[in-house]
Write a protein that holds these residues in place. Structure first.
Motif, PDB file in Angstrom:
ATOM      1  N   PRO A 185       0.819  -1.203   0.000  1.00 57.51           N
ATOM      2  CA  PRO A 185       0.000   0.000   0.000  1.00 57.51           C
ATOM      3  C   PRO A 185       0.855   1.256   0.000  1.00 57.51           C
ATOM      4  O   PRO A 185       2.011   1.250   0.430  1.00 57.51           O
ATOM      5  CB  PRO A 185      -0.807  -0.137   1.296  1.00 57.51           C
ATOM      6  CG  PRO A 185       0.005  -1.045   2.161  1.00 57.51           C
ATOM      7  CD  PRO A 185       0.670  -2.006   1.230  1.00 57.51           C
ATOM      8  N   ASP A 186       0.268   2.376  -0.477  1.00 62.82           N
ATOM      9  CA  ASP A 186       1.009   3.629  -0.530  1.00 62.82           C
ATOM     10  C   ASP A 186       1.320   4.161   0.863  1.00 62.82           C
ATOM     11  O   ASP A 186       2.297   4.875   1.051  1.00 62.82           O
ATOM     12  CB  ASP A 186       0.209   4.670  -1.326  1.00 62.82           C
ATOM     13  CG  ASP A 186       0.160   4.333  -2.807  1.00 62.82           C
ATOM     14  OD1 ASP A 186       1.061   3.603  -3.264  1.00 62.82           O
ATOM     15  OD2 ASP A 186      -0.778   4.773  -3.490  1.00 62.82           O
ATOM     16  N   THR A 187       0.462   3.857   1.826  1.00 64.98           N
ATOM     17  CA  THR A 187       0.660   4.368   3.174  1.00 64.98           C
ATOM     18  C   THR A 187       0.674   3.217   4.171  1.00 64.98           C
ATOM     19  O   THR A 187      -0.344   2.887   4.785  1.00 64.98           O
ATOM     20  CB  THR A 187      -0.451   5.364   3.545  1.00 64.98           C
ATOM     21  OG1 THR A 187      -1.736   4.724   3.355  1.00 64.98           O
ATOM     22  CG2 THR A 187      -0.376   6.603   2.681  1.00 64.98           C
ATOM     23  N   PRO A 188       1.819   2.579   4.357  1.00 66.97           N
ATOM     24  CA  PRO A 188       1.920   1.512   5.349  1.00 66.97           C
ATOM     25  C   PRO A 188       1.698   2.056   6.757  1.00 66.97           C
ATOM     26  O   PRO A 188       1.920   3.250   7.013  1.00 66.97           O
ATOM     27  CB  PRO A 188       3.350   1.002   5.168  1.00 66.97           C
ATOM     28  CG  PRO A 188       4.081   2.149   4.552  1.00 66.97           C
ATOM     29  CD  PRO A 188       3.098   2.856   3.686  1.00 66.97           C
ATOM     30  N   ARG A 189       1.265   1.230   7.662  1.00 67.93           N
ATOM     31  CA  ARG A 189       1.011   1.670   9.041  1.00 67.93           C
ATOM     32  C   ARG A 189       2.310   2.100   9.723  1.00 67.93           C
ATOM     33  O   ARG A 189       2.337   3.076  10.481  1.00 67.93           O
ATOM     34  CB  ARG A 189       0.371   0.515   9.841  1.00 67.93           C
ATOM     35  CG  ARG A 189       0.022   0.896  11.296  1.00 67.93           C
ATOM     36  CD  ARG A 189      -1.285   1.595  11.375  1.00 67.93           C
ATOM     37  NE  ARG A 189      -1.517   2.256  12.647  1.00 67.93           N
ATOM     38  CZ  ARG A 189      -1.941   1.641  13.758  1.00 67.93           C
ATOM     39  NH1 ARG A 189      -2.181   0.334  13.753  1.00 67.93           N
ATOM     40  NH2 ARG A 189      -2.144   2.339  14.860  1.00 67.93           N
ATOM     41  N   VAL A 190       3.387   1.372   9.459  1.00 71.99           N
ATOM     42  CA  VAL A 190       4.650   1.584  10.169  1.00 71.99           C
ATOM     43  C   VAL A 190       5.780   1.815   9.171  1.00 71.99           C
ATOM     44  O   VAL A 190       5.883   1.106   8.165  1.00 71.99           O
ATOM     45  CB  VAL A 190       4.990   0.371  11.061  1.00 71.99           C
ATOM     46  CG1 VAL A 190       6.346   0.557  11.750  1.00 71.99           C
ATOM     47  CG2 VAL A 190       3.895   0.134  12.099  1.00 71.99           C
ATOM     48  N   SER A 191       6.620   2.807   9.463  1.00 72.73           N
ATOM     49  CA  SER A 191       7.855   3.023   8.708  1.00 72.73           C
ATOM     50  C   SER A 191       9.045   2.741   9.615  1.00 72.73           C
ATOM     51  O   SER A 191       9.113   3.257  10.741  1.00 72.73           O
ATOM     52  CB  SER A 191       7.941   4.465   8.196  1.00 72.73           C
ATOM     53  OG  SER A 191       6.957   4.727   7.230  1.00 72.73           O
ATOM     54  N   LEU A 192       9.966   1.926   9.124  1.00 74.81           N
ATOM     55  CA  LEU A 192      11.205   1.620   9.840  1.00 74.81           C
ATOM     56  C   LEU A 192      12.333   2.342   9.116  1.00 74.81           C
ATOM     57  O   LEU A 192      12.686   1.986   7.986  1.00 74.81           O
ATOM     58  CB  LEU A 192      11.446   0.112   9.861  1.00 74.81           C
ATOM     59  CG  LEU A 192      10.297  -0.734  10.424  1.00 74.81           C
ATOM     60  CD1 LEU A 192      10.609  -2.222  10.281  1.00 74.81           C
ATOM     61  CD2 LEU A 192      10.016  -0.382  11.874  1.00 74.81           C
ATOM     62  N   GLY A 193      12.883   3.379   9.743  1.00 77.40           N
ATOM     63  CA  GLY A 193      13.906   4.199   9.110  1.00 77.40           C
ATOM     64  C   GLY A 193      15.296   3.733   9.496  1.00 77.40           C
ATOM     65  O   GLY A 193      15.626   3.680  10.692  1.00 77.40           O
ATOM     66  N   VAL A 194      16.118   3.425   8.487  1.00 77.77           N
ATOM     67  CA  VAL A 194      17.452   2.861   8.730  1.00 77.77           C
ATOM     68  C   VAL A 194      18.506   3.803   8.156  1.00 77.77           C
ATOM     69  O   VAL A 194      18.825   3.736   6.959  1.00 77.77           O
ATOM     70  CB  VAL A 194      17.578   1.463   8.100  1.00 77.77           C
ATOM     71  CG1 VAL A 194      18.873   0.789   8.566  1.00 77.77           C
ATOM     72  CG2 VAL A 194      16.371   0.601   8.434  1.00 77.77           C
ATOM     73  N   PRO A 195      19.079   4.704   8.953  1.00 74.94           N
ATOM     74  CA  PRO A 195      20.164   5.562   8.475  1.00 74.94           C
ATOM     75  C   PRO A 195      21.491   4.801   8.560  1.00 74.94           C
ATOM     76  O   PRO A 195      21.827   4.230   9.596  1.00 74.94           O
ATOM     77  CB  PRO A 195      20.133   6.743   9.454  1.00 74.94           C
ATOM     78  CG  PRO A 195      19.531   6.182  10.701  1.00 74.94           C
ATOM     79  CD  PRO A 195      18.676   5.017  10.335  1.00 74.94           C
ATOM     80  N   LEU A 196      22.263   4.807   7.471  1.00 79.64           N
ATOM     81  CA  LEU A 196      23.449   3.956   7.398  1.00 79.64           C
ATOM     82  C   LEU A 196      24.695   4.730   7.003  1.00 79.64           C
ATOM     83  O   LEU A 196      24.627   5.690   6.240  1.00 79.64           O
ATOM     84  CB  LEU A 196      23.229   2.846   6.362  1.00 79.64           C
ATOM     85  CG  LEU A 196      22.117   1.835   6.646  1.00 79.64           C
ATOM     86  CD1 LEU A 196      21.967   0.889   5.461  1.00 79.64           C
ATOM     87  CD2 LEU A 196      22.386   1.063   7.927  1.00 79.64           C
ATOM     88  N   TYR A 197      25.826   4.247   7.527  1.00 77.13           N
ATOM     89  CA  TYR A 197      27.134   4.671   7.023  1.00 77.13           C
ATOM     90  C   TYR A 197      28.140   3.567   7.366  1.00 77.13           C
ATOM     91  O   TYR A 197      28.339   3.242   8.542  1.00 77.13           O
ATOM     92  CB  TYR A 197      27.583   6.000   7.632  1.00 77.13           C
ATOM     93  CG  TYR A 197      28.961   6.408   7.151  1.00 77.13           C
ATOM     94  CD1 TYR A 197      29.166   6.796   5.828  1.00 77.13           C
ATOM     95  CD2 TYR A 197      30.058   6.358   7.998  1.00 77.13           C
ATOM     96  CE1 TYR A 197      30.423   7.133   5.364  1.00 77.13           C
ATOM     97  CE2 TYR A 197      31.321   6.705   7.551  1.00 77.13           C
ATOM     98  CZ  TYR A 197      31.508   7.087   6.229  1.00 77.13           C
ATOM     99  OH  TYR A 197      32.756   7.413   5.769  1.00 77.13           O
ATOM    100  N   ASN A 198      28.736   2.975   6.342  1.00 75.18           N
ATOM    101  CA  ASN A 198      29.735   1.917   6.515  1.00 75.18           C
ATOM    102  C   ASN A 198      29.265   0.869   7.529  1.00 75.18           C
ATOM    103  O   ASN A 198      29.898   0.643   8.562  1.00 75.18           O
ATOM    104  CB  ASN A 198      31.070   2.518   6.935  1.00 75.18           C
ATOM    105  CG  ASN A 198      31.759   3.215   5.770  1.00 75.18           C
ATOM    106  OD1 ASN A 198      31.277   3.197   4.634  1.00 75.18           O
ATOM    107  ND2 ASN A 198      32.881   3.854   6.045  1.00 75.18           N
TER     108      ASN A 198
END
Length: 304
Positions: free
Chosen positions: A2-15
């Motif tokens: 779906p275009d608007t999932p209930r939950v967003s899991l944000g993964v900021p990465l570096y090396n």
């Protein structure tokens, strides 16, 4: 999806190549049926981006973004919030593990508690670089009190390793905050601001595995405060007395928070008084140990 999932899991990465696959496998194993994974890579120079591409090719719940250069950790943490589409949001660190029931337990807690509760996080088990258990860690930041100043005081009294900022937020509330800022221990300031905006719920299950390992900037025996500063802002300047900087920034943020004037004042005073009392106790304890000749051992998290 779906275009608007209930939950967003944000993964900021570096090396992040060392533990990234373990982290992503744990996210994809979540038993909650409706989530997306938003990855923002801060121009990694190792295999991080290639690993992300491989996982995204196999699962359309993963959305990938890459910054043109390393913009600093605090910018990347903001970036994944900006990109999120869900009603609920969680930051994910590449070296930690979320057990399969993490998201569903936090969603259930927020749904049961109602809109006054803006953050739910589970209890924590510390693990080492190989994944072996070290021991449970009592965060003690859950505070369902309707009085904002009491919640802020709870944060000032107990915050140390600061696992709650990896919990599940109502994203509308999250976007009312300054998020993670470019100074050491800005997660302390952030959680104090969250506490001023709403109640915090601690889920009783132990569903978060926090990894302590030598490659972490703050935990490595060879790491310095300058290294930690560079994580937040690679081109930033060295700041004298980082603990005092954190206190000053926290009081400034609370004094200008997105709440009424009375709440701003009471929360600012509550943090200042509670934090001041805590520091006095820390220094008094150190002086007593020095006088008696007992060794001084810093608690996990460096006794910030």
């Amino acid at each position: 999806m779906p275009d608007t999932p209930r939950v967003s899991l944000g993964v900021p990465l570096y090396n992040a190549e060392r533990y990234l696959e373990c982290c992503l496998d744990a996210l994809l194993a979540q038993d909650h049926p409706d989530f997306e994974i938003v990855i923002s890579d801060n121009a990694s120079t190792d295999r991080t981006w290639r690993i992300c591409q491989e996982y995204a090719a196999r699962d359309d719940r993963i959305r990938l973004y890459r910054n043109p250069r390393n913009l600093g950790g605090h910018v990347n943490y903001t970036r994944v919030v900006e990109l999120a589409r869900g009603e609920l949001f969680k930051w994910v660190a590449y070296d930690d593990i979320c057990l399969p029931g993490y998201v569903s337990a936090c969603v259930a807690a927020l749904d049961a508690a109602g809109p006054r509760t803006v953050l739910a996080y589970p209890r924590t088990l510390l693990i080492d670089g190989s994944g072996e258990p070290i021991g449970a860690y009592p965060d003690r930041l859950g505070c369902p009190d309707p009085r904002p100043w009491r919640r802020v005081a709870q944060v000032a009294r107990y915050i140390s390793l600061c696992h709650a900022h990896f919990g599940l937020f109502r994203i509308a509330t999250l976007r009312r905050t300054r998020l993670i800022r470019p100074f050491l221990s800005s997660d302390y300031s952030f959680l104090a601001e969250v506490a001023a905006l709403g109640e915090i719920h601690e889920v009783p299950q132990q569903l978060f595995l926090r990894r302590l390992h030598g490659a972490s900037t703050r935990q490595s025996p060879t790491g310095t405060l300058a290294d930690a500063v560079s994580w937040f802002a690679p081109e930033g300047r060295w700041v004298l007395a980082p603990r005092l900087r954190m206190l000053a920034e926290t009081l400034r943020i609370l004094a200008t928070a997105d709440v009424d004037a009375g709440t701003r004042l009471s929360c600012t005073l509550a943090f200042a008084a509670t934090w001041g009392t805590r520091r006095v106790r820390v220094y008094t304890g150190r002086w007593r140990r020095q006088l008696t000749g007992r060794p001084t051992s810093a608690p996990l998290g460096g006794g910030r």
